[in-house]
Design a protein around this motif. Sequence first.
Motif, PDB file in Angstrom:
ATOM      1  N   THR A 322      -5.820  16.820   8.298  1.00 51.26           N
ATOM      2  CA  THR A 322      -5.975  15.891   9.572  1.00 51.26           C
ATOM      3  C   THR A 322      -4.451  15.740  10.322  1.00 51.26           C
ATOM      4  OG1 THR A 322      -5.712  14.070   7.864  1.00 51.26           O
ATOM      5  CG2 THR A 322      -7.736  14.754   8.369  1.00 51.26           C
ATOM      6  N   ARG A 331     -11.560  22.137  14.570  1.00 51.62           N
ATOM      7  CA  ARG A 331     -12.643  22.347  13.641  1.00 51.62           C
ATOM      8  C   ARG A 331     -12.916  23.814  13.143  1.00 51.62           C
ATOM      9  NH1 ARG A 331     -14.950  17.997  11.591  1.00 51.62           N
ATOM     10  NH2 ARG A 331     -16.877  19.035  11.133  1.00 51.62           N
ATOM     11  N   GLN A 335     -12.050  24.467   8.002  1.00 47.81           N
ATOM     12  CA  GLN A 335     -12.328  23.128   8.142  1.00 47.81           C
ATOM     13  C   GLN A 335     -13.932  23.097   7.723  1.00 47.81           C
ATOM     14  OE1 GLN A 335     -10.519  20.544   8.738  1.00 47.81           O
ATOM     15  NE2 GLN A 335     -11.793  18.754   8.651  1.00 47.81           N
ATOM     16  N   TYR A 336     -14.741  23.756   8.215  1.00 51.03           N
ATOM     17  CA  TYR A 336     -16.184  23.843   7.766  1.00 51.03           C
ATOM     18  C   TYR A 336     -16.335  24.234   6.611  1.00 51.03           C
ATOM     19  CZ  TYR A 336     -17.501  23.214  12.687  1.00 51.03           C
ATOM     20  OH  TYR A 336     -17.733  22.873  14.193  1.00 51.03           O
ATOM     21  N   THR A 339     -15.131  21.456   3.995  1.00 52.59           N
ATOM     22  CA  THR A 339     -16.465  20.352   4.086  1.00 52.59           C
ATOM     23  C   THR A 339     -17.489  20.723   3.348  1.00 52.59           C
ATOM     24  OG1 THR A 339     -15.730  19.677   6.686  1.00 52.59           O
ATOM     25  CG2 THR A 339     -17.913  18.896   5.609  1.00 52.59           C
TER      26      THR A 339
END
Length: 430
Positions: A322, A331, A335-336, A339
Amino acid sequence: MATLRIKPSQRFQLPDWHTNNYLLSTNAERHRDVSHQIRQEARVLRNETNNQTIWDEHDNRTRLAERVDTVNRWKEMLDKCLTDLDAEIDALAQMKESAEQNLQAKNLPLDVAIECLTLRESRRDTDVVKDCVEEELHKEVEVIDATKKALQQKISQTFEKLCLLQEVRQQLNWDHRDKMETLDIDRGCLSLNLKAPNISLKINPTRVPNGSSTIQQWDDFSQFNKNRAEAEMKEATELREAIALTIAETNNELEAQRVATEFAFRKRLREMEKVYSELKWQEKNTLEEITELQEDIRHLEEDLRRKLLNLKLCHTRLESRTYRPNVELCRDQAQYGLTNEVHQLEATITALKQKLAQAQDALDALYKHLARLQADIACKTNSMLLDTKCMDTRRKLTVPAEKFVPQVDTFTRTTNRTLSPLKSCQLELA
């Protein structure tokens, strides 16, 4: 002036050169994908076939072991039947030669029956039942108080009955011999393994040999022999009682009742020993299951701790990303992926916690049931000791008073002789 001479040959265009390189790369990737898919399918196939082979061999080894146990149980039943049959033949032959027996006083059997009933009042909990032993003891008291009973004489059937018993004995011997040979063969099959030197491929091993019988025919054959032997023994016992009762009706009536009562005692003792063995087996398996469950709980806790560390790692990575500057804070696939990994780990941790709670509940239930098992084992031990004392007391009916020595003391329950391991264990538990 010299000029550059170009060797005449085919020339490709630059787009063709790029196209060829692209096709080579694309085909290489496609072939690698196909190869990877085949490797994965091969691993799955190997794993499935290995598991199937292992379980098939395990199942058939279990079936062989169960079959050996079944045949061995029948052999043991035939052993007992042959022993009982030999005893019955001997008893019938002795009864044929003997004309009368010594009379017994009625007060001694009465005292023994009342003492047995009094002793059995010390049973505890669910063992305080109105069983066949109590019924036989009350019946024995009634028989002792009753007058003489007349029975018909059947001495003329003794010789025929001995011939029938010998015929039954021969049939049982044949069946017993076949069972022994079958046990040797099946135990040999059970001992074979992949490293055995005498295994080989056979011609048509799945054929059904001529003369094969069904499992029902096999069971019916031995059951018929056993039932016939028991029926003949029962008739022989009735014949012996009839011969004896013609000589001394009162004593023989008491003797018959004594045999019935002691048979009920032995049957009850066998039932309690069977239940005791089952409870001990259940206790052992429960303890083993508790140990395995505790080990699995430890593994679940370790997995949960590792998953929490993985979750911390993902959280840290996401938090660190971040702080990327300006437009770099995008993103992207990483990042995906992070997550999704967080969501997957959270679901995994929830599932592990639920399973851990279920395992701990199961462990508590096992501990509670183990306590109930141990309490019931103590009751069974007390009941077996009381019935053993009753059996010892009933020896007064067959052992002369001057030779009678109690094997188990009435009050201290200590032994005057070396007991069997089972009875020694019962005394220690008591």
